[in-house]
Design an enzyme around this catalytic site. Structure first.
Site, mmCIF file in Angstrom:
data_model
loop_
_atom_site.group_PDB
_atom_site.id
_atom_site.type_symbol
_atom_site.label_atom_id
_atom_site.label_comp_id
_atom_site.label_asym_id
_atom_site.label_seq_id
_atom_site.Cartn_x
_atom_site.Cartn_y
_atom_site.Cartn_z
ATOM 1 N N ASP A 27 2.677 5.686 -6.469
ATOM 2 C CA ASP A 27 3.891 5.582 -5.676
ATOM 3 C C ASP A 27 5.173 5.596 -6.501
ATOM 4 O O ASP A 27 6.261 5.646 -5.942
ATOM 5 C CB ASP A 27 3.858 4.285 -4.837
ATOM 6 C CG ASP A 27 2.930 4.411 -3.650
ATOM 7 O OD1 ASP A 27 2.725 5.546 -3.178
ATOM 8 O OD2 ASP A 27 2.401 3.380 -3.186
ATOM 9 N N HIS A 55 -1.971 -2.172 -9.829
ATOM 10 C CA HIS A 55 -3.015 -1.638 -8.945
ATOM 11 C C HIS A 55 -4.228 -2.540 -8.997
ATOM 12 O O HIS A 55 -4.561 -3.068 -10.054
ATOM 13 C CB HIS A 55 -3.403 -0.213 -9.389
ATOM 14 C CG HIS A 55 -4.069 0.557 -8.310
ATOM 15 N ND1 HIS A 55 -5.410 0.441 -8.058
ATOM 16 C CD2 HIS A 55 -3.575 1.420 -7.401
ATOM 17 C CE1 HIS A 55 -5.713 1.220 -7.038
ATOM 18 N NE2 HIS A 55 -4.620 1.832 -6.603
ATOM 19 N N HIS A 114 0.876 -1.186 0.000
ATOM 20 C CA HIS A 114 0.000 0.000 0.000
ATOM 21 C C HIS A 114 0.911 1.234 0.000
ATOM 22 O O HIS A 114 1.700 1.409 -0.918
ATOM 23 C CB HIS A 114 -0.937 -0.106 1.211
ATOM 24 C CG HIS A 114 -2.102 0.833 1.241
ATOM 25 N ND1 HIS A 114 -2.477 1.622 0.186
ATOM 26 C CD2 HIS A 114 -2.999 1.124 2.246
ATOM 27 C CE1 HIS A 114 -3.547 2.331 0.518
ATOM 28 N NE2 HIS A 114 -3.874 2.061 1.764
HETATM 29 N N1 ACO Z 1 5.428 -6.191 -10.348
HETATM 30 C C1 ACO Z 1 5.412 -7.392 -10.985
HETATM 31 N N2 ACO Z 1 4.288 -8.098 -11.201
HETATM 32 C C2 ACO Z 1 3.143 -7.583 -10.756
HETATM 33 C C3 ACO Z 1 3.089 -6.346 -10.100
HETATM 34 C C4 ACO Z 1 4.293 -5.646 -9.896
HETATM 35 N N3 ACO Z 1 4.339 -4.465 -9.271
HETATM 36 N N4 ACO Z 1 1.813 -6.070 -9.760
HETATM 37 C C5 ACO Z 1 1.087 -7.106 -10.192
HETATM 38 N N5 ACO Z 1 1.891 -8.010 -10.784
HETATM 39 C C6 ACO Z 1 1.472 -9.268 -11.390
HETATM 40 C C7 ACO Z 1 1.383 -10.356 -10.339
HETATM 41 O O1 ACO Z 1 2.586 -11.010 -10.160
HETATM 42 C C8 ACO Z 1 0.297 -11.238 -10.902
HETATM 43 O O2 ACO Z 1 0.861 -12.061 -11.889
HETATM 44 P P1 ACO Z 1 0.311 -13.556 -12.137
HETATM 45 O O3 ACO Z 1 -1.111 -13.375 -12.574
HETATM 46 O O4 ACO Z 1 1.230 -14.081 -13.202
HETATM 47 O O5 ACO Z 1 0.430 -14.251 -10.817
HETATM 48 C C9 ACO Z 1 -0.637 -10.250 -11.599
HETATM 49 O O6 ACO Z 1 0.169 -9.126 -11.927
HETATM 50 C C10 ACO Z 1 -1.789 -9.816 -10.744
HETATM 51 O O7 ACO Z 1 -1.263 -9.471 -9.476
HETATM 52 P P2 ACO Z 1 -2.162 -9.302 -8.189
HETATM 53 O O8 ACO Z 1 -1.302 -9.186 -6.980
HETATM 54 O O9 ACO Z 1 -3.254 -10.319 -8.163
HETATM 55 O O10 ACO Z 1 -2.839 -7.950 -8.530
HETATM 56 P P3 ACO Z 1 -3.493 -6.992 -7.535
HETATM 57 O O11 ACO Z 1 -4.427 -6.226 -8.346
HETATM 58 O O12 ACO Z 1 -4.022 -7.625 -6.325
HETATM 59 O O13 ACO Z 1 -2.195 -6.161 -7.086
HETATM 60 C C11 ACO Z 1 -0.859 -4.644 -5.976
HETATM 61 C C12 ACO Z 1 -2.202 -4.903 -6.650
HETATM 62 C C13 ACO Z 1 -0.807 -5.368 -4.634
HETATM 63 C C14 ACO Z 1 -0.751 -3.144 -5.740
HETATM 64 C C15 ACO Z 1 0.293 -5.147 -6.874
HETATM 65 O O14 ACO Z 1 0.194 -4.556 -8.139
HETATM 66 C C16 ACO Z 1 1.668 -4.901 -6.261
HETATM 67 O O15 ACO Z 1 2.143 -5.702 -5.452
HETATM 68 N N6 ACO Z 1 2.367 -3.778 -6.662
HETATM 69 C C17 ACO Z 1 3.628 -3.429 -6.101
HETATM 70 C C18 ACO Z 1 3.454 -2.648 -4.807
HETATM 71 C C19 ACO Z 1 2.886 -1.271 -5.058
HETATM 72 O O16 ACO Z 1 3.322 -0.547 -5.923
HETATM 73 N N7 ACO Z 1 1.916 -0.894 -4.203
HETATM 74 C C20 ACO Z 1 1.262 0.410 -4.282
HETATM 75 C C21 ACO Z 1 -0.137 0.282 -4.802
HETATM 76 S S1 ACO Z 1 -0.900 1.851 -4.998
HETATM 77 C C22 ACO Z 1 -1.249 2.293 -3.440
HETATM 78 O O17 ACO Z 1 -1.509 1.550 -2.536
HETATM 79 C C23 ACO Z 1 -1.210 3.710 -3.159
#
Ligand code: ACO
Length: 384
Positions: A319, A266, A227
């Site tokens: 971010d 996201h 987050h």
């Molecule tokens: N880097 C690499 N791969 C990613 C990323 C990332 N930043 N984000 C998503 N993916 C991939 C996952 O590995 C997954 O792949 P798969 O289907 O092959 O397993 C797919 O995309 C879906 O990922 P989920 O985690 O299910 O997607 P979700 O929508 O739940 O994720 C999240 C959202 C937690 C923000 C994720 O994108 C993440 O971990 N990002 C990095 C941390 C980040 O930047 N957080 C800030 C978010 S914005 C905020 O809170 C203000």
């Protein structure tokens, strides 16, 4: 009904897709990359408004008239100072504790100076909420100063919200460009649907706990790297990659190790996050001013991530570029998430008040997948 009887319910891990409340505060149009506060688009507010006005808008549902804005801004200024005990507490923990932990505890500590803390009627919530919005820049400013080994600076009541925050945190009065960028950074973080920290605040207030407890929960939740904690890590990653030519190899290594690229992806946006677009402009401005190579490295990460994952909807989020801006403004990386909290507090307060006016205790269920009893109890001396 028994807790384990979920025959007709689906499991929604992470409550994905579940609508848990009604709101009029704001919404995210994830497919189009748009964000609205009370019906106003974020790009319009970022260009034309200021944080005090946006905070009023989120709380009261309309843009303030001149006299309403003056009264609200005056109230924020008048309530911005902290009890001396809070400054002493920050001095005692500030140099060694992570600023988000210091902020969580300091905000919670504020409740002990409020004689009516436990009262939870709408008037009290509004009174405490506005007082916390007013005090947040002073708390975060003091934490940043102490964390940087510097003397705490008290609020200057002649400055606006964002400029005062900048002044208390860095010790310098911002020039007009710095002031606008600080203001915009707070505006773009002010609200964002049913995100994890907002949800935490709502869960807490749904038990009829007070506003201090709700905001403390929200800060604790914002801390995590999935987050608000991603901004600090995104800048570290950009810097560790160094030059743009190192990016491809490093991204390949991260992908092979299953590491997440911080500042990307996201739950709601599957296109470019509009807040990242707004902040990218300012990151570029600072890069041109300083000749710093971080921006070029970041752009290369963005280009490769979009080429590789754009079709799957992994784009930069708010971010990714914010850390570069905060660093250029003179903030330490550990304070990036507290800056996020300083913007987000208006959304937390607005949604907490809104939810508790139509309160329903949050109480989802869990699918029980463990041992079904009853097992025979074996006394400790007989266990193998
Ligand atoms: N880097 C690499 N791969 C990613 C990323 C990332 N930043 N984000 C998503 N993916 C991939 C996952 O590995 C997954 O792949 P798969 O289907 O092959 O397993 C797919 O995309 C879906 O990922 P989920 O985690 O299910 O997607 P979700 O929508 O739940 O994720 C999240 C959202 C937690 C923000 C994720 O994108 C993440 O971990 N990002 C990095 C941390 C980040 O930047 N957080 C800030 C978010 S914005 C905020 O809170 C203000």
């Amino acid at each position: 009904m028994n807790e384990e009887e979920n025959k007709d319910s689906e499991i929604n891990r992470g409550l994905e897709g579940v609508i848990a409340a009604e709101t009029r505060v704001g919404y995210v149009k994830g497919d189009d990359g748009k964000l609205f506060y009370r019906g106003y688009e974020i790009t319009t507010l970022a260009d034309q408004s200021n944080y005090e006005e946006v905070s009023y808008l989120l709380l009261y549902g309309h843009l303030p008239k001149r006299n309403e804005l003056e009264a609200y801004s005056k109230r924020l200024r008048n309530e911005s100072d902290l009890p001396e005990e809070l400054f002493s507490f920050i001095r005692s923990v500030g140099a060694k504790t992570h600023p988000m932990s210091a902020l969580r505890t300091a905000l919670s500590y504020l409740s002990s100076f409020d004689e009516n803390e436990s009262v939870n009627d709408p008037e009290d919530q509004e009174r405490i909420g506005i007082s916390l919005i007013a005090k947040m820049p002073t708390l975060v400013g003091a934490i940043h100063r102490t964390y940087s080994g510097k003397e705490i600076i008290r609020p200057d009541k002649n400055l606006g919200y964002a400029s005062n925050f900048f002044y208390m945190a860095t010790g310098a009065r911002p020039d007009p460009v710095e002031s606008k960028i600080m203001d915009t950074s707070l505006i773009v973080h002010a609200d964002h649907g049913m995100n994890a920290s907002t949800f935490s605040a709502l869960v807490t207030v749904s038990t009829m706990a007070d506003m201090y407890s709700a905001i403390t929960s929200a800060i604790a939740t914002l801390k995590g790297p999935l987050h608000g904690g991603a901004n600090e890590r995104a800048l570290k990653m950009i810097k560790s990659m160094g030059k743009p030519e190192n990016v491809e190899k490093e991204l390949k290594r991260m992908t092979e190790n299953g590491e997440r690229v911080m500042g990307f992806g996201h739950r709601v946006y599957k296109v470019y996050d509009p807040r990242a677009k707004i902040l990218k402009r300012y990151a570029e401005y600072f890069a041109e001013r300083s000749g710093n190579e971080n921006f070029k490295t970041a752009e290369m990460i963005e280009e490769l991530m979009i080429n590789k994952y754009g079709e799957r909807g992994i784009f930069p989020n708010v971010d990714f570029y914010s850390g570069m801006i905060y660093e250029a403004l003179g903030f330490k990386p550990e304070i990036f998430t507290p800056i996020f909290a300083t913007g987000r507090i208006s959304g937390w307060v607005a949604r907490t008040i809104e939810y508790s006016r139509n309160n329903r205790l949050f109480r989802p269920k869990a699918e029980y997948v463990g041992e079904r009893g009853p097992l025979k109890y074996i006394p400790i001396q007989d266990r193998e």
